[in-house]
Design a protein around this motif. Sequence first.
Motif, mmCIF file in Angstrom:
data_model
loop_
_atom_site.group_PDB
_atom_site.id
_atom_site.type_symbol
_atom_site.label_atom_id
_atom_site.label_comp_id
_atom_site.label_asym_id
_atom_site.label_seq_id
_atom_site.Cartn_x
_atom_site.Cartn_y
_atom_site.Cartn_z
ATOM 1 N N GLN A 106 -68.935 -34.556 -24.355
ATOM 2 C CA GLN A 106 -68.196 -35.061 -25.505
ATOM 3 C C GLN A 106 -66.694 -34.870 -25.389
ATOM 4 N N GLU A 107 -66.231 -34.071 -24.425
ATOM 5 C CA GLU A 107 -64.802 -33.805 -24.333
ATOM 6 C C GLU A 107 -64.024 -34.972 -23.739
ATOM 7 N N HIS A 108 -64.732 -35.927 -23.150
ATOM 8 C CA HIS A 108 -64.027 -37.114 -22.645
ATOM 9 C C HIS A 108 -64.758 -38.352 -23.126
ATOM 10 N N ALA A 127 -69.635 -39.692 -14.868
ATOM 11 C CA ALA A 127 -69.013 -38.375 -14.942
ATOM 12 C C ALA A 127 -70.054 -37.275 -14.826
ATOM 13 N N MET A 128 -69.644 -36.154 -14.233
ATOM 14 C CA MET A 128 -70.529 -35.005 -14.078
ATOM 15 C C MET A 128 -70.825 -34.391 -15.444
ATOM 16 N N SER A 129 -72.068 -34.056 -15.679
ATOM 17 C CA SER A 129 -72.457 -33.470 -16.964
ATOM 18 C C SER A 129 -72.106 -31.987 -16.995
ATOM 19 N N LYS A 130 -72.161 -31.425 -18.187
ATOM 20 C CA LYS A 130 -71.865 -30.006 -18.355
ATOM 21 C C LYS A 130 -72.867 -29.149 -17.583
ATOM 22 N N GLN A 131 -74.127 -29.547 -17.648
ATOM 23 C CA GLN A 131 -75.159 -28.771 -16.949
ATOM 24 C C GLN A 131 -74.918 -28.765 -15.441
ATOM 25 N N GLU A 132 -74.544 -29.943 -14.897
ATOM 26 C CA GLU A 132 -74.290 -30.010 -13.460
ATOM 27 C C GLU A 132 -73.094 -29.147 -13.072
ATOM 28 N N TRP A 133 -72.063 -29.192 -13.886
ATOM 29 C CA TRP A 133 -70.865 -28.420 -13.576
ATOM 30 C C TRP A 133 -71.146 -26.925 -13.627
ATOM 31 N N HIS A 213 -44.565 -55.737 -11.965
ATOM 32 C CA HIS A 213 -44.767 -54.371 -11.482
ATOM 33 C C HIS A 213 -45.190 -53.528 -12.675
ATOM 34 N N ARG A 214 -46.415 -53.015 -12.636
ATOM 35 C CA ARG A 214 -46.963 -52.249 -13.754
ATOM 36 C C ARG A 214 -47.442 -50.893 -13.257
ATOM 37 N N PRO A 215 -46.569 -49.897 -13.298
ATOM 38 C CA PRO A 215 -46.976 -48.561 -12.848
ATOM 39 C C PRO A 215 -48.197 -48.079 -13.618
ATOM 40 N N ALA A 216 -49.239 -47.718 -12.888
ATOM 41 C CA ALA A 216 -50.500 -47.370 -13.533
ATOM 42 C C ALA A 216 -50.370 -46.144 -14.422
ATOM 43 N N PHE A 217 -49.502 -45.198 -14.056
ATOM 44 C CA PHE A 217 -49.399 -43.980 -14.866
ATOM 45 C C PHE A 217 -48.777 -44.266 -16.234
ATOM 46 N N LEU A 218 -48.193 -45.461 -16.402
ATOM 47 C CA LEU A 218 -47.655 -45.846 -17.703
ATOM 48 C C LEU A 218 -48.660 -46.630 -18.535
ATOM 49 N N VAL A 219 -49.567 -47.356 -17.885
ATOM 50 C CA VAL A 219 -50.465 -48.254 -18.616
ATOM 51 C C VAL A 219 -51.912 -47.782 -18.633
ATOM 52 N N ASP A 220 -52.252 -46.772 -17.831
ATOM 53 C CA ASP A 220 -53.634 -46.308 -17.735
ATOM 54 C C ASP A 220 -53.711 -44.864 -18.218
ATOM 55 N N ASP A 221 -54.399 -44.634 -19.341
ATOM 56 C CA ASP A 221 -54.518 -43.283 -19.895
ATOM 57 C C ASP A 221 -55.301 -42.350 -18.986
ATOM 58 N N ARG A 222 -56.068 -42.909 -18.059
ATOM 59 C CA ARG A 222 -56.889 -42.077 -17.171
ATOM 60 C C ARG A 222 -56.193 -41.758 -15.843
ATOM 61 N N TRP A 223 -54.942 -42.224 -15.713
ATOM 62 C CA TRP A 223 -54.272 -42.084 -14.423
ATOM 63 C C TRP A 223 -54.188 -40.617 -14.011
ATOM 64 N N TRP A 227 -61.539 -38.125 -10.574
ATOM 65 C CA TRP A 227 -61.752 -37.955 -9.134
ATOM 66 C C TRP A 227 -63.252 -37.787 -8.902
ATOM 67 N N ARG A 228 -63.798 -38.700 -8.118
ATOM 68 C CA ARG A 228 -65.242 -38.726 -7.888
ATOM 69 C C ARG A 228 -65.964 -38.668 -9.233
ATOM 70 N N ARG A 229 -66.772 -37.629 -9.453
ATOM 71 C CA ARG A 229 -67.507 -37.534 -10.718
ATOM 72 C C ARG A 229 -66.864 -36.537 -11.683
ATOM 73 N N LEU A 230 -65.684 -36.056 -11.350
ATOM 74 C CA LEU A 230 -65.005 -35.096 -12.221
ATOM 75 C C LEU A 230 -63.946 -35.803 -13.059
ATOM 76 N N ARG A 231 -63.786 -35.307 -14.297
ATOM 77 C CA ARG A 231 -62.739 -35.782 -15.190
ATOM 78 C C ARG A 231 -61.910 -34.580 -15.610
ATOM 79 N N PHE A 232 -60.591 -34.792 -15.738
ATOM 80 C CA PHE A 232 -59.690 -33.687 -16.039
ATOM 81 C C PHE A 232 -58.963 -33.950 -17.357
ATOM 82 N N SER A 233 -58.604 -32.870 -18.012
ATOM 83 C CA SER A 233 -57.816 -32.980 -19.232
ATOM 84 C C SER A 233 -56.358 -33.198 -18.860
#
Length: 579
Positions: A106-108, A127-133, A213-223, A227-233
Amino acid sequence: MASQRGRPGIYPSLSPEIWDMILAKLDQAARKRLRLSSKEFCGIATPDLFETTYFDLDEGGLDSLISIASHHELRRQVRALVLQRRRGLTDFDDFETWESSVIYEQEHSEIEADENDDDAGKGEEDAMSKQEWLALSANERGRLYQEYEADRAAMQEQTRRLACSIYFRVLGCTGVSEPVHPERLEKEGTMRSTLERFEEAVVSLTGLKTFAHRPAFLVDDRWGLCWRRLRFSFLINTDYDEDEEIEALQLSLALRALGLANHFSRSLHSMELYVAEAAFWGAASLGRLWDWDQIVRLRGLRQLREWSSEELAEEELADLIPTTGAQRLAHLREEQFLRQLFVMEHAFVYLTDLDCEVKGEPEGVLANAARPLAEFLKRAESLERVRLVFCWMVDGAPSRAYPGLGRRASEAAGDLFGQLARCRCWPRVRELELSVVTDEDALVAFLSTLAPTLRRLTLSHVALVPAGGRWESVLTSLAGMLRLDAVKLSSLEDDGRPRGRLVLEPTAPAWPGWDRERVCYGHYESAISDFVLGRSAVLVPIGPEDFFRQHLRGCEQARTMYIQAMAAHRRSKRRERRD
């Protein structure tokens, strides 16, 4: 809606207009399946499918563009080219920071498939689940971190190889000349053939009309957060220095390719670009940008807090242009970079639409960028619509730059406006939007040169530096010298109050709570706009508080809302006393 160009005359059952509406509802994958289903559907879907092509200069980011360019029929369909990187990886300080930043369940929010996945190369695993992590051991997490850092190192090395592979080019010549870093070609892996194929591909797109020219770090909230199956805050202290430098490097090469292509096709008419920091503004900055080892070293120096800004500026200045030690060779090398800038500037020659954002520190980066940027803009003599952001303020929110804004902050924009005004550039411009920090004299003098053709003006996030004029005077000058059909004014600052005055900003604290529907703000905005447009002979008070006092006397709706708000306030107070 997709255009009907290049489609055959046979359309299964429906008219071309209906098919355009249907295709607009389909994602990229569905359009590809439709195209492959039959010869008739191929003719219907092909123009829409290849009209916009995404690319980047990361590993594998040119495959689609080069493939399309090699096909005679497909490359004719390309009308828009978009530079947008597909992924990035955040630089975590250490394993502990990396580990604590992992989120799950639920955190992402659930990651949705992007409709341009096939073009932009964006695919995400579940995304990797809490149990897997939690089931991973400390050693397994450590190995994942090492693999993450290895992937980051590989991306950085790819950028380094890209910079080491750059050759000088001459406008009008089909072949490359000498390498920028001949001493590194044998030591480092080279991407020379990839860059050559990229430039050849861009030159082959004879129907190209638009570059964005559209820098992804400006237009993509997930930039940088996947990474793989991990998501970061998101890290509050995360900066995008590295991303901005990579974006600037790739943009410089894209502009050079467009300049080479424009020499032959003259078809590019619209451009959208974002440039941060020193980038390629001037021969010195371009020389530094194309030397990635130097970029990395200087970035490390900026991160050392014990370095003062003056010492760092001197260190960066000393290293801007790589030299072999001899004065003559240094001048020769500077001339080579100036020629590359001329090629890049040629991408602007036939533009009619330009959206340009240049961000940086006003007394450093912007001051150095003013004159080189002016050289780019001077080449665009056919411009009809311009949006120019030349400041460090963030879009979408009032800058509230005061009281720290200094007089020197206006010198960069003053220099830029002065260069453009002296050559009376943009003789055809009809629409202009500005976001700058400047002073009254520079702004009015520049706009006066556009008066014969300018009909629509937007001033958004424009600050007049202390002792640099007041907005009452600027608006009066605009009303007298311009013949506008439409004007939009928002988030304007000056020193009308000791800590700065913010006018024409509906979210400012000065606007009362009872005007929730912004009815009276609309009256305020319209009254000022009418004056600038010449529909009113008298300028209303532009200070919010002064306008309130005058407006309440003449607006029945304002008085009604005010009385209702006061009555509600008294009822609230009575309830509080009873409780």
